[in-house]
Design a protein around this motif. Structure first.
Motif, PDB file in Angstrom:
ATOM      1  N   THR A   1       0.819  -1.212   0.000  1.00  0.00           N
ATOM      2  CA  THR A   1       0.000   0.000   0.000  1.00  0.00           C
ATOM      3  C   THR A   1       0.851   1.259   0.000  1.00  0.00           C
ATOM      4  OG1 THR A   1      -1.795  -1.153   1.163  1.00  0.00           O
ATOM      5  CG2 THR A   1      -1.816   1.252   1.245  1.00  0.00           C
ATOM      6  N   ALA A   2       1.993   1.203   0.656  1.00  0.00           N
ATOM      7  CA  ALA A   2       2.870   2.376   0.712  1.00  0.00           C
ATOM      8  C   ALA A   2       3.486   2.700  -0.640  1.00  0.00           C
ATOM      9  CB  ALA A   2       3.974   2.137   1.744  1.00  0.00           C
ATOM     10  N   ASP A   3       3.481   1.747  -1.567  1.00  0.00           N
ATOM     11  CA  ASP A   3       4.151   1.949  -2.863  1.00  0.00           C
ATOM     12  C   ASP A   3       3.209   2.278  -4.004  1.00  0.00           C
ATOM     13  OD1 ASP A   3       6.592   1.357  -1.665  1.00  0.00           O
ATOM     14  OD2 ASP A   3       6.417  -0.790  -2.082  1.00  0.00           O
ATOM     15  N   ILE A   4       1.900   2.240  -3.782  1.00  0.00           N
ATOM     16  CA  ILE A   4       0.993   2.426  -4.918  1.00  0.00           C
ATOM     17  C   ILE A   4       1.094   3.824  -5.513  1.00  0.00           C
ATOM     18  CG2 ILE A   4      -0.637   0.665  -4.156  1.00  0.00           C
ATOM     19  CD1 ILE A   4      -2.430   2.855  -3.115  1.00  0.00           C
ATOM     20  N   LYS A   5       1.494   4.799  -4.702  1.00  0.00           N
ATOM     21  CA  LYS A   5       1.610   6.170  -5.218  1.00  0.00           C
ATOM     22  C   LYS A   5       2.684   6.287  -6.293  1.00  0.00           C
ATOM     23  CE  LYS A   5       4.764   7.673  -1.496  1.00  0.00           C
ATOM     24  NZ  LYS A   5       4.744   6.392  -0.747  1.00  0.00           N
ATOM     25  N   ASN A   6       3.579   5.297  -6.341  1.00  0.00           N
ATOM     26  CA  ASN A   6       4.664   5.337  -7.317  1.00  0.00           C
ATOM     27  C   ASN A   6       4.259   4.776  -8.680  1.00  0.00           C
ATOM     28  OD1 ASN A   6       6.449   6.357  -5.328  1.00  0.00           O
ATOM     29  ND2 ASN A   6       6.809   4.264  -4.574  1.00  0.00           N
ATOM     30  N   GLY A   7       3.075   4.195  -8.763  1.00  0.00           N
ATOM     31  CA  GLY A   7       2.623   3.639 -10.033  1.00  0.00           C
ATOM     32  C   GLY A   7       1.151   3.288 -10.004  1.00  0.00           C
ATOM     33  N   LEU A   8       0.348   4.050 -10.744  1.00  0.00           N
ATOM     34  CA  LEU A   8      -1.107   3.838 -10.758  1.00  0.00           C
ATOM     35  C   LEU A   8      -1.555   3.449 -12.169  1.00  0.00           C
ATOM     36  CD1 LEU A   8      -2.270   6.848  -8.545  1.00  0.00           C
ATOM     37  CD2 LEU A   8      -2.249   4.429  -7.900  1.00  0.00           C
ATOM     38  N   ASP A   9      -0.877   2.497 -12.745  1.00  0.00           N
ATOM     39  CA  ASP A   9      -1.154   2.085 -14.112  1.00  0.00           C
ATOM     40  C   ASP A   9      -2.290   1.058 -14.148  1.00  0.00           C
ATOM     41  OD1 ASP A   9      -0.955   1.919 -16.821  1.00  0.00           O
ATOM     42  OD2 ASP A   9       0.759   0.564 -16.843  1.00  0.00           O
TER      43      ASP A   9
ATOM     44  N   CYS B   1      -1.546   9.125 -13.826  1.00  0.00           N
ATOM     45  CA  CYS B   1      -2.499   8.040 -13.578  1.00  0.00           C
ATOM     46  C   CYS B   1      -3.437   7.893 -14.773  1.00  0.00           C
ATOM     47  CB  CYS B   1      -3.297   8.331 -12.311  1.00  0.00           C
ATOM     48  SG  CYS B   1      -4.586   7.117 -11.964  1.00  0.00           S
ATOM     49  N   PRO B   2      -3.391   6.757 -15.490  1.00  0.00           N
ATOM     50  CA  PRO B   2      -4.252   6.568 -16.660  1.00  0.00           C
ATOM     51  C   PRO B   2      -5.661   6.069 -16.323  1.00  0.00           C
ATOM     52  CG  PRO B   2      -2.842   4.668 -16.411  1.00  0.00           C
ATOM     53  CD  PRO B   2      -2.477   5.617 -15.291  1.00  0.00           C
ATOM     54  N   ALA B   3      -5.937   5.852 -15.042  1.00  0.00           N
ATOM     55  CA  ALA B   3      -7.240   5.295 -14.645  1.00  0.00           C
ATOM     56  C   ALA B   3      -8.388   6.170 -15.137  1.00  0.00           C
ATOM     57  CB  ALA B   3      -7.306   5.154 -13.131  1.00  0.00           C
ATOM     58  N   LYS B   4      -9.432   5.530 -15.634  1.00  0.00           N
ATOM     59  CA  LYS B   4     -10.621   6.250 -16.083  1.00  0.00           C
ATOM     60  C   LYS B   4     -11.611   6.475 -14.948  1.00  0.00           C
ATOM     61  CE  LYS B   4      -9.043   6.189 -20.245  1.00  0.00           C
ATOM     62  NZ  LYS B   4      -8.469   7.440 -20.823  1.00  0.00           N
ATOM     63  N   LEU B   5     -11.477   5.660 -13.887  1.00  0.00           N
ATOM     64  CA  LEU B   5     -12.444   5.717 -12.792  1.00  0.00           C
ATOM     65  C   LEU B   5     -11.776   5.354 -11.469  1.00  0.00           C
ATOM     66  CD1 LEU B   5     -15.422   5.883 -11.755  1.00  0.00           C
ATOM     67  CD2 LEU B   5     -15.604   3.441 -12.286  1.00  0.00           C
ATOM     68  N   ILE B   6     -12.045   6.160 -10.443  1.00  0.00           N
ATOM     69  CA  ILE B   6     -11.600   5.858  -9.079  1.00  0.00           C
ATOM     70  C   ILE B   6     -12.804   5.963  -8.164  1.00  0.00           C
ATOM     71  CG2 ILE B   6     -10.070   6.472  -7.179  1.00  0.00           C
ATOM     72  CD1 ILE B   6      -8.146   7.675  -9.108  1.00  0.00           C
TER      73      ILE B   6
END
Length: 262
Positions: free
Chosen positions: A176-184, A205-210
């Motif tokens: 969880t601490a590392d997700i900020k480094n890659g949101l692909d 962040c290429p995500a279309k939906l959060i």
């Protein structure tokens, strides 16, 4: 047979009252036009009990119901059932902390979250790269359901035991601490109650939906929207998408609590 007064709440409480009444309990609904004391053995308060720390969550009421009034009128002997709130000076059980309630409640939460994702994306969830942040009760059910419909599921966690289960279930794992480094990912679901995605991380962040399923929030909704991402704050999904099931789960929990009382 115990007498139960249901105070405040939304349709979940109305349904719970109906189920309890059909189970043989003497049930009274209060809080729709003010709050009045009575001779009930148990007072059932809503999910959540409060949103502001001062008044009862009572969207069906035509006025405010103050927690201090409930606390004063309840006395020392009456049992008060609350959700994520506790009266220190009263006999009180917070059913929002019980696994029997939370685990079952995670099911309509997960299904409601998936429904939101389907409604807010122009592509199928099948084949999508999905991140579930947090491997608690909701995260576990949600990850299972998403994999079942063909998503490529990554789950974030912090404990070694969680990573072992994530691996055993066939998900990808990330700290969880590392997700900020890659949101692909194509879609991100957050289930944790602390900031896990800083504003700067949305730039790449290429995500279309959060979708944020947590109570306190794991990221800034506005920051995500500023980067063109569809961001939804979605607490309390069971009461919105599956009030019948949510009410039945609550009634079941109430019966179990009452049966365990001396």
């Amino acid at each position: 047979m115990k007498k139960i007064t249901v105070i405040g709440g939304d349709n979940r409480l109305v349904i719970a009252a109906d189920v309890l009444s059909n189970s043989g309990y003497k049930v009274r609904i209060s809080g729709l036009s003010g709050f009045q004391n009575d001779d009930s053995d148990v007072w059932l308060l809503p999910v959540p009990t409060t949103k502001d720390g001062e008044t009862l969550f009572a969207p069906l009421s035509d006025g405010k119901i103050y927690l201090k009034d409930i606390e004063r009128e309840a006395g020392k002997d009456r049992l008060i059932l609350t959700c994520n709130y506790s009266f220190k000076s009263n006999r009180c059980i917070d059913y929002g902390k019980l696994d029997s309630f939370c685990l079952l409640n995670a099911i309509p939460t997960a299904e409601g979250a998936i429904s939101l994702a389907i409604e807010n994306t122009p592509f199928t969830l099948w084949g999508s790269r999905v991140l579930v942040i947090g491997y608690g009760r909701v995260g576990k059910i949600l990850a299972e359901r998403l994999k079942g419909i063909g998503c490529r599921v990554t789950v974030s966690a912090r404990k070694p035991s969680d990573f072992a289960m994530i691996n055993a279930c066939g998900y990808y794992g990330v700290n969880t601490a590392d997700i900020k480094n890659g949101l692909d990912y194509d879609i991100i679901f957050n289930t944790v109650d602390f900031e896990v995605i800083p504003e700067s991380a949305f730039e790449k962040c290429p995500a279309k939906l959060i979708i944020d399923l947590s109570s306190k929030g794991g990221f800034s909704i506005e920051a995500a929207k500023n980067y063109g991402i569809t961001a939804l704050k979605a607490p309390g999904i069971p009461g919105k998408t599956a009030p019948r099931t949510a009410g039945e789960i609550l009634a079941r929990t109430v019966k179990e609590i009452i049966e365990q009382q001396p």
